[in-house]
Design an enzyme around this catalytic site. Sequence first.
Site, PDB file in Angstrom:
ATOM      1  N   SER A   1       0.841  -1.199   0.000  1.00 22.31           N
ATOM      2  CA  SER A   1       0.000   0.000   0.000  1.00 22.31           C
ATOM      3  C   SER A   1       0.875   1.248   0.000  1.00 22.31           C
ATOM      4  O   SER A   1       1.985   1.236   0.524  1.00 22.31           O
ATOM      5  CB  SER A   1      -0.896   0.040   1.239  1.00 22.31           C
ATOM      6  OG  SER A   1      -0.149   0.381   2.391  1.00 22.31           O
ATOM      7  N   ASP A   2       0.367   2.307  -0.609  1.00 25.80           N
ATOM      8  CA  ASP A   2       1.004   3.594  -0.367  1.00 25.80           C
ATOM      9  C   ASP A   2       0.766   3.933   1.102  1.00 25.80           C
ATOM     10  O   ASP A   2      -0.111   3.350   1.752  1.00 25.80           O
ATOM     11  CB  ASP A   2       0.458   4.679  -1.298  1.00 25.80           C
ATOM     12  CG  ASP A   2       1.438   5.846  -1.432  1.00 25.80           C
ATOM     13  OD1 ASP A   2       2.338   5.995  -0.577  1.00 25.80           O
ATOM     14  OD2 ASP A   2       1.301   6.627  -2.396  1.00 25.80           O
ATOM     15  N   TRP A   3       1.539   4.859   1.625  1.00 19.78           N
ATOM     16  CA  TRP A   3       1.538   5.123   3.067  1.00 19.78           C
ATOM     17  C   TRP A   3       0.173   5.653   3.521  1.00 19.78           C
ATOM     18  O   TRP A   3      -0.223   6.757   3.180  1.00 19.78           O
ATOM     19  CB  TRP A   3       2.677   6.093   3.411  1.00 19.78           C
ATOM     20  CG  TRP A   3       3.956   5.381   3.765  1.00 19.78           C
ATOM     21  CD1 TRP A   3       4.688   5.567   4.895  1.00 19.78           C
ATOM     22  CD2 TRP A   3       4.641   4.361   3.029  1.00 19.78           C
ATOM     23  NE1 TRP A   3       5.788   4.716   4.904  1.00 19.78           N
ATOM     24  CE2 TRP A   3       5.779   3.972   3.789  1.00 19.78           C
ATOM     25  CE3 TRP A   3       4.404   3.705   1.821  1.00 19.78           C
ATOM     26  CZ2 TRP A   3       6.680   2.986   3.363  1.00 19.78           C
ATOM     27  CZ3 TRP A   3       5.296   2.724   1.400  1.00 19.78           C
ATOM     28  CH2 TRP A   3       6.411   2.380   2.160  1.00 19.78           C
TER      29      TRP A   3
ATOM     30  N   GLY B   1      -2.559   4.300   2.508  1.00 16.23           N
ATOM     31  CA  GLY B   1      -3.498   4.093   1.412  1.00 16.23           C
ATOM     32  C   GLY B   1      -4.428   2.913   1.651  1.00 16.23           C
ATOM     33  O   GLY B   1      -5.312   2.638   0.846  1.00 16.23           O
TER      34      GLY B   1
END
Length: 897
Positions: free
Chosen positions: A306-308, A310
Amino acid sequence: MGAFYLLAILGLLGQNVVNAQAGVTIDSVPVGHEGTPLEANDTLTVDSSRTPPYYPSPWQDGTGDWEAAIQQAREFVAKLTLVEKVNLTTGVGWEGDKCVGNTGSIPRLGFRALCMQDSPVGVRDADFSSVFPAGITIAATWDRSLFYQRGHGMGQEHYGKGVDVQLGPVVGPLGRAPAGGRNWEGFSPDPYLSGVAVGETVKGIQDAGVMACTKHYIGYEQEHFRSATQVQENGTTINVDIGSANMDDRTMHELYLWPFADAVRAGTASVMCSYNQVNNSVACQNSYTLNYLLKGELGFQGFVMSDWAGQHSGVSSALAGLDMTMPGDVGFDSGTSFWGANLTIAVLNGTIPQWHLDDMASRIVAGWYYVGRDKNAPDTNFDAWTTDTYGYQHIAANAGYTLINEHVDVRGEHGNQIRNQAAAGTVLLKNNGALPLTGKEKFITVFGNGAGDNTNGPNGCSDRGCDNGTLAMAWGSGSANFPYLVTPLTAIQNEVLSNNGAIENVLDNWATSNINALARRVVNSGGKSAAIVFVNADSGEDYIVVDGNAGDRNNLTLWQGGDQLINNVISQCNNTIVVMHTVGAVDVSGFYDNPNVTAIIWAGIPGEQSGNSIADVLYGRINPGGKLPFTIGEKRLDYGTDLLYLPNNGEGPPQEDFTEGVFIDYRSFDRQNITPIYEFGYGLSYTSFSYSNLQVKVHSTSTYNSNKGFTKPAPTLGTIANTSSAYVFPADFKQIPLFVYPYLNSTDLRAASQDPAYGRPASEFTPSNSLNGSSQAKLPAGGAPGGNPSLYDVIYTVTAHITNTGKVAGDEVIQLYINHGGPDDPKVVLRGFDRITIPAGASRTFTADLVRRDIMNWDTLRQDWAVSRYPKTVYVGASSRKLYLSAKLPTGDGETG
Ligand SMILES: *[C@@H]1O[C@H](CO)[C@@H](O)[C@H](O)[C@H]1NC(C)=O
Ligand SMILES: *[C@@H]1O[C@H](CO)[C@@H](O)[C@H](O)[C@H]1NC(C)=O
Ligand SMILES: *[C@@H]1O[C@H](CO)[C@@H](O)[C@H](O)[C@H]1NC(C)=O
Ligand SMILES: *[C@@H]1O[C@H](CO)[C@@H](O)[C@H](O)[C@H]1NC(C)=O
Ligand SMILES: *[C@@H]1O[C@H](CO)[C@@H](O)[C@H](O)[C@H]1NC(C)=O
Ligand SMILES: *[C@@H]1O[C@H](CO)[C@@H](O)[C@H](O)[C@H]1NC(C)=O
Ligand SMILES: *[C@@H]1O[C@H](CO)[C@@H](O)[C@H](O)[C@H]1NC(C)=O
Ligand SMILES: *[C@@H]1O[C@H](CO)[C@@H](O)[C@H](O)[C@H]1NC(C)=O
Ligand SMILES: *[C@@H]1O[C@H](CO)[C@@H](O)[C@H](O)[C@H]1NC(C)=O
């Protein structure tokens, strides 16, 4: 990597959302290979119902060259306990360990915490590491060997610092609209150029023994609304949900997914899902984009991270295809996690089947084997959160005081490579004989704060979040610390002094009288004296606002009064050379055709050797061969598409409708019949080239084979105890505060989850078929990493003769475009290129192989690629509008008719 916001997404937390859209059946009708007509209604339909749910999440099938790594990974994972498996998937929390993201570890087997570190231009937050040219500048080289060299250099430096996963390269954003804040991190709005660049970069990084993380997947084309925000509307504050990029299936395949296919084919070990929603389903829990497209159709064997922050759900994101959550906590330093203990619980209570957790863990470990980190991998020897030598290893908790920064110099010889890479990516846009400079100029003058130092030092603004001094890097998590920054003024001054010349400068853009006076002296001095004006335009990531620009640019004009600066100089001086350091297209209409502007250079975002790179080009040591990887149009409106800056859906997700379909950048200019100022692919040289003798050879090859049959059932790796008592914190365990652990703090699962909504009926968030580990039908366009292997069969080889008709050696980027022939097809699309060095007077042969994918369109109805019945034309030339040679693509054996 992304937000520093302590999430404004509170409205979403704990919801375990599944965006279950109206079910749309995906037909697997066999493809007609010959002349399948695409239906007119296959295009330009923005319809979120085209994002149907897709379950179960595909498990690794060992295709491509992943078989050995998967075998090793499965053997390793089979030895793990449930909590050890969970540890691989879950970050330990924001600032929980030394890197920008770390997983848990497996001490029992000596498997250390994995270190994820930005960025796509070098090792972020470190010292004694290099700043490479940004993606957009390396793209402008159009040079495969430099794409690889830069990737390999970055990989070596991450390796040397003890990083397991480099968070790059970027092909999302692709660059749908020029104002997009993070376009510069990626390569080009053209999917083919981006695809070649990302593939070579991934190979370069991974050949150095570091896992690449290709990001951000997918539709992440703007900073505005990437996370839920508060917005003022009619004087009241409203909470606006995360924006949704809405696109039709053909646009997805032919444009945004295309370079991700190349990254997967090149073996990218990980892919980062993005912040935005896609067709109204969050990208990190979107079963259509993750399960169906990425793991199904593209045959991706690595892991999705995941993006941070996200991730917005626990069970749902896992079932939809997310494999690793970063940085692991629900909100930064909340101490809680959607996974960690919750994932352990979800397996114990049966909402996530063991085979699926096994696959998540195996994907992560397989990537680790795939790049050879089992053989040798230095420990992490730096700390992302401080440059102090001693400090807390777990800074969020001020715990673990120790040696944290060893200040290892990992740069090697990369400085010279970077100088050359940026010079090769420098694009000469105009030249009325002013360049190259000879060194014999009587008087050289330099104008603009874009030529000099940031008064606070090259790293004076955190994450480069300001526009002060020369622009060699833009802002956000895609940045890195300069080990030094050679400014243009320094390099030009060195040059002038070595020739015993004279040089003066004015760096204050608003010192009008000084500017005018100095510019006038250039003309008075005679002797080919010249003024060189440095201007810029910056952008970045939305957690930093610079001069009112929240990541995305508010406009396409130059910053810091650049237009006025240029106008002041040219009002006095008839030999003015303009150098633009910009993150993308800028409005040059105010000065480009002024006769006093004798040369214009786009110098991109060049990295640490900025001044040396531009001096090499200005003084002709390097003959410019870069070509624009985007279009410079006259007006912002001409691009035919733009970002969404204001909410358009009340408090619901702002709807970013990609109604332009595949028509972005040059495809849009061509469709609208608008002549740009400098088109995609354009760039001048100090020499000239001629093109002749186009030849097309047809290869005999088998017809396209749609992928058929069924997968094996999902393997279950080892047995795990399914009693909660096996997973409570070990008795003597010393917990680090705020750290995310896989352990339970109670044998009662409900109590351990700390989730008030615990125990909602599984049917609410375990979609139909999501727990099914039995054999599944294969997807027609799938079959191997990158998609169906027969998409990559060579169908044609195109050759042409290129002659250097000038007086000096030079590089030419020869470009191949195709018209697919249909009424909904762009006029031309890039499908080949090569950068060739040609001595003065000599000729070289340009050769490009066209693979089957290059001549196909996406057939929405059949969910597969197909060759349309329309006659196709191939063009070879020097830009998207200098299409000097053309030929009808002959009907080949069987299907290519
Ligand atoms: C999980 O990771 C943490 C942090 O590295 C470590 O302290 C713990 O021992 C690991 N747990 C297991 C079961 O390996
Ligand atoms: C703001 O005004 C517009 C136009 O009257 C209206 O459509 C919209 O709903 C209003 N927004 C809010 C939050 O009241
Ligand atoms: C489990 O997840 C929920 C959100 O779904 C969260 O509120 C809770 O704190 C988490 N539990 C733990 C132990 O992290
Ligand atoms: C299973 O565990 C997960 C994670 O804590 C929780 O969200 C879910 O509500 C639980 N489901 C059931 C049916 O107990
Ligand atoms: C650069 O920063 C200094 C110090 O903050 C400031 O005085 C100067 O005006 C800035 N220059 C530009 C061009 O922003
Ligand atoms: C465009 O934005 C830049 C940066 O904020 C600013 O310096 C410039 O004045 C703006 N241009 C116009 C025409 O408003
Ligand atoms: C060009 O420069 C000359 C001085 O060399 C000046 O007299 C003239 O006005 C300038 N022309 C324009 C169009 O600015
Ligand atoms: C600029 O003007 C001067 C004086 O009129 C002239 O000698 C010189 O050739 C001009 N230079 C260019 C590049 O036009
Ligand atoms: C396209 O339109 C035709 C005729 O209206 C229809 O039969 C077909 O199902 C449509 N295809 C898609 C993919 O919507």
